[in-house]
Scaffold this motif. Structure first.
Motif, PDB file in Angstrom:
ATOM      1  N   LEU A 357       0.849  -1.188   0.000  1.00 25.00           N
ATOM      2  CA  LEU A 357       0.000   0.000   0.000  1.00 25.00           C
ATOM      3  C   LEU A 357       0.888   1.242   0.000  1.00 25.00           C
ATOM      4  O   LEU A 357       1.984   1.232   0.576  1.00 25.00           O
ATOM      5  CB  LEU A 357      -0.871   0.017   1.255  1.00 25.00           C
ATOM      6  N   LYS A 359       1.581   3.826   1.665  1.00 24.84           N
ATOM      7  CA  LYS A 359       1.410   4.457   2.989  1.00 24.84           C
ATOM      8  C   LYS A 359       2.787   4.698   3.612  1.00 24.84           C
ATOM      9  O   LYS A 359       3.722   3.921   3.382  1.00 24.84           O
ATOM     10  CB  LYS A 359       0.634   3.505   3.908  1.00 24.84           C
ATOM     11  N   VAL A 362       5.914   1.925   5.369  1.00 23.88           N
ATOM     12  CA  VAL A 362       5.918   0.534   4.903  1.00 23.88           C
ATOM     13  C   VAL A 362       7.339   0.028   4.619  1.00 23.88           C
ATOM     14  O   VAL A 362       7.707  -1.095   4.981  1.00 23.88           O
ATOM     15  CB  VAL A 362       4.970   0.355   3.688  1.00 23.88           C
ATOM     16  N   TYR A 390      -1.013  -1.340  -6.468  1.00 28.37           N
ATOM     17  CA  TYR A 390      -0.022  -1.411  -5.385  1.00 28.37           C
ATOM     18  C   TYR A 390       1.348  -0.915  -5.830  1.00 28.37           C
ATOM     19  O   TYR A 390       1.789  -1.180  -6.962  1.00 28.37           O
ATOM     20  CB  TYR A 390       0.124  -2.856  -4.869  1.00 28.37           C
ATOM     21  N   LYS A 417       0.250  -3.886   5.433  1.00 26.24           N
ATOM     22  CA  LYS A 417       0.482  -3.022   4.263  1.00 26.24           C
ATOM     23  C   LYS A 417       1.060  -3.792   3.068  1.00 26.24           C
ATOM     24  O   LYS A 417       1.153  -3.263   1.974  1.00 26.24           O
ATOM     25  CB  LYS A 417       1.440  -1.893   4.649  1.00 26.24           C
TER      26      LYS A 417
END
Ligand SMILES: NC(=O)c1ccc[n+]([C@@H]2O[C@H](COP(=O)([O-])OP(=O)(O)OC[C@H]3O[C@@H](n4cnc5c(N)ncnc54)[C@H](OP(=O)(O)O)[C@@H]3O)[C@@H](O)[C@H]2O)c1
Length: 431
Positions: A357, A359, A362, A390, A417
Motif C-alpha cells: 500500500l 502508505k 511501509v 499497489y 500493508k
C-alpha cells in the motif's frame, strides 16, 4: 557395394518420427557412401494410419499394433518416438529390450522415470538404449559425456534445456509482449506443444537434468528429487527490472555438487547480461559443464524441432553399433555415493518484488525484518508505476542462505500493508 545392412522399425510418426523418415529417404545414399551402411525401414506405426504425413506412408509396411513391429525377426533397432513416461512407450521399451533389440528413443520422460530398470533390462539382454535426442535436441551432449570427452571431475551443470521456455522469456524481454502472447507465438512457430504444461512447469527441464546428472555422477535421481519452479510467475516487470539491474532471466536446470551433496534444481534465474548463457536466445538450448581442470565448457545448439531432433535420432541409429557401452547405467560406486541436497541450504543472492500500500512507514517495516535477520540489501528501489493499484518495491540481497530468506518473507507477507506474495527470483552469479 554396401556391406552393412541395418533394419529398423519406427514407432511414432509425428514431428520427430516423420522427420526421421524424411531424412532417411533423402540421405540414405549419403549414409551408404560415407558409412558403408544401408538403413532399411521394415515397419512403421502410429495412432492413425490415415493421417496426412509429410512422406508417403504406402511405401512402408504399416502395423496397426506398434508392438507387432518388435516381433519382425530381422529388425535390429526399434525407434520409439511416441512420448509419455508410461503406457505404450514403456510397453515398447520393455518388449524391445526383452526381445534383444536395440532401442533408440527421444523420450526423456520415459528414461527419467524408468531409466534404471530399462538399463538393467538392456544389460541383461546385451542390447543398448540410445537417447541422444532426449536431452537438448541437436546438441550431442550424451555423446560428449559417454565418451568421456571431458576427462574431468564435473562439479556443476547449468542448462537451458527447454526451447519453449527460452523462446517465451526471450520474446517477452525483447518484444515486451505478455507471457500468453509469447506462448501463443511459440505454439504458432512450432516450438511449443498444444498442451505446454510440461514445458512451462519446468517438468521437461527436470527430466533432462535428471538424465544428465545420473550420467555424470552415476546416481539414480528421479524427477521427484528436483526442486521445481516453472516460468509462469515471471512477468514483464521482472524482466524489465532484471535488465535494469544487469541481469537476464532464464529457466535453468542446475546440478551443483559440494561435499558429495548434489542439489538438483529447476527454476527461473537472473544471470548477468554478460554471461555466455545470457546470449542463448529463443529456441536455442545450451549446456555448461564445469570441471576442476577445464573450468567451464559450453555447448549450444537447437534444442527442438523436426530436423534438429531427427538428426540426433539418426546419429544414434547410425552409430549404435559403435557404442556398446551406451547404457543408462548407474554404477553405485561407494566413493561416488552422492545424496540429494535441499534447496533451503542454497546460498546466493535474491531479487525480491513486493506489492504494498502507498502508505508512510511501509519501507521501514519491511527493512526492519531484514535487519533483524541480518539480511543485507545491495540494491533497493520503488517503481514509479503501480501494478494492480499497489506500489512495487524491489530489493536485491547480498549472499544469504535460502532458509534465512524464506522465514523472513513469511513474516513480511503477514504485514497489513504488504498486499502481494513476495516474488522471489534467485540470482546465479557463478555462470
Ligand atoms: N518435437 C520435438 O522437438 C522434440 C525434441 C526432443 C525430443 N522429443 C521427443 O520425441 C518424442 C516424439 O515427439 P514428437 O514431437 O514427434 O511428438 P508428436 O508430434 O506428438 O508425435 C507423436 C507420434 O506418436 C504417435 N502415437 C502417440 N501415441 C501412440 C500410441 N499409443 N500408439 C502408437 N502411436 C502413438 C502419434 O500418432 P499419430 O500421428 O497417428 O497421432 C504421433 O505420430 C517425444 O518423446 C518427445 O519428448 C521431441
Amino acid at each position: 557395394m554396401v556391406n552393412k545392412q541395418l533394419n529398423i522399425g519406427i514407432i511414432g510418426l509425428g514431428t520427430v518420427g516423420s522427420g526421421v523418415v524424411e531424412t532417411l529417404e533423402k540421405k540414405n545414399n549419403y549414409f551408404k557412401k560415407k558409412y558403408n551402411l544401408e538403413i532399411n525401414i521394415l515397419g512403421i506405426s502410429a495412432k492413425s494410419k490415415n493421417k496426412k504425413r509429410a512422406f508417403t506412408v504406402k511405401k512402408y509396411k504399416w502395423y496397426n499394433n506398434p508392438l507387432d513391429i518388435i516381433d519382425v525377426k530381422n529388425i535390429h533397432v526399434i525407434v520409439e518416438l511416441i512420448a509419455g513416461s508410461s503406457g505404450m512407450a514403456l510397453k515398447i521399451a520393455n518388449k524391445t529390450l526383452k526381445g534383444k533389440k536395440h532401442l533408440v528413443t527421444a523420450n526423456k520422460a520415459l528414461l527419467a522415470v524408468h531409466g534404471e530398470k530399462l538399463s538393467e533390462l538392456a544389460k541383461k539382454n546385451s542390447v543398448n538404449i540410445c537417447f541422444e535426442a532426449a536431452v537438448a535436441g541437436a546438441i550431442p551432449i550424451i555423446n560428449v559425456l559417454e565418451n568421456r570427452m571431458l576427462s574431468d571431475n564435473i562439479s556443476n551443470i547449468y542448462g537451458i534445456l527447454n526451447g519453449t521456455c527460452n523462446y517465451i522469456l526471450s520474446q517477452m524481454s525483447e518484444k515486451k509482449i505478455s507471457f500468453n502472447t509469447a506462448l501463443k507465438n511459440a505454439q504458432n512457430a512450432g516450438f511449443a506443444e498444444a498442451d505446454p504444461y510440461d514445458d512451462i512447469s519446468g517438468n521437461d527441464t527436470a527430466y533432462k537434468l535428471v538424465l544428465l546428472t545420473n550420467l555424470i555422477f552415476s546416481t539414480n535421481f528421479k524427477s521427484k528429487h528436483v526442486y521445481l519452479e516453472g516460468i509462469t510467475k515471471i512477468s514483464n516487470i521482472d524482466l524489465e527490472m532484471g535488465h535494469k539491474l544487469g541481469y537476464t532471466i532464464l529457466l535453468l536446470g542446475i546440478s551443483n555438487i559440494k561435499n558429495k551433496i548434489i542439489q538438483l534444481r529447476v527454476h527461473p534465474c537472473m544471470v548477468s547480461k554478460n554471461s555466455l548463457l545470457a546470449k542463448v536466445k529463443n529456441e536455442l538450448n545450451s549446456v555448461v559443464l564445469e570441471g576442476d581442470m577445464v573450468g567451464k565448457t559450453l555447448l549450444i545448439g537447437k534444442g527442438a524441432g523436426k530436423k534438429p531432433t531427427a538428426a540426433s535420432v539418426i546419429s544414434d541409429i547410425i552409430s549404435f553399433e559403435n557404442y556398446k557401452q551406451r547404457k543408462l547405467e548407474y554404477k553405485k560406486e561407494k566413493n561416488l555415493s552422492f545424496i540429494g541436497g535441499n534447496i533451503n541450504e542454497r546460498k546466493g543472492k535474491f531479487y525480491l518484488r513486493i506489492g504494498v500500500l502507498d502508505k508512510p512507514g511501509v519501507l521501514a517495516d519491511i527493512t526492519s525484518f531484514f535487519k533483524r535477520q541480518k539480511i543485507s540489501i545491495s540494491n533497493m528501489f520503488q517503481l514509479e508505476k503501480k501494478i494492480s493499484g499497489y506500489v512495487q518495491l524491489i530489493f536485491v540481497t547480498h549472499n544469504i542462505l535460502e532458509r534465512q530468506l524464506i522465514s523472513t518473507i513469511k513474516k513480511i507477507e503477514k504485514l497489513d500493508k504488504v498486499k502481494t506474495k513476495v516474488n522471489v527470483i534467485r540470482i546465479e552469479n557463478s555462470i
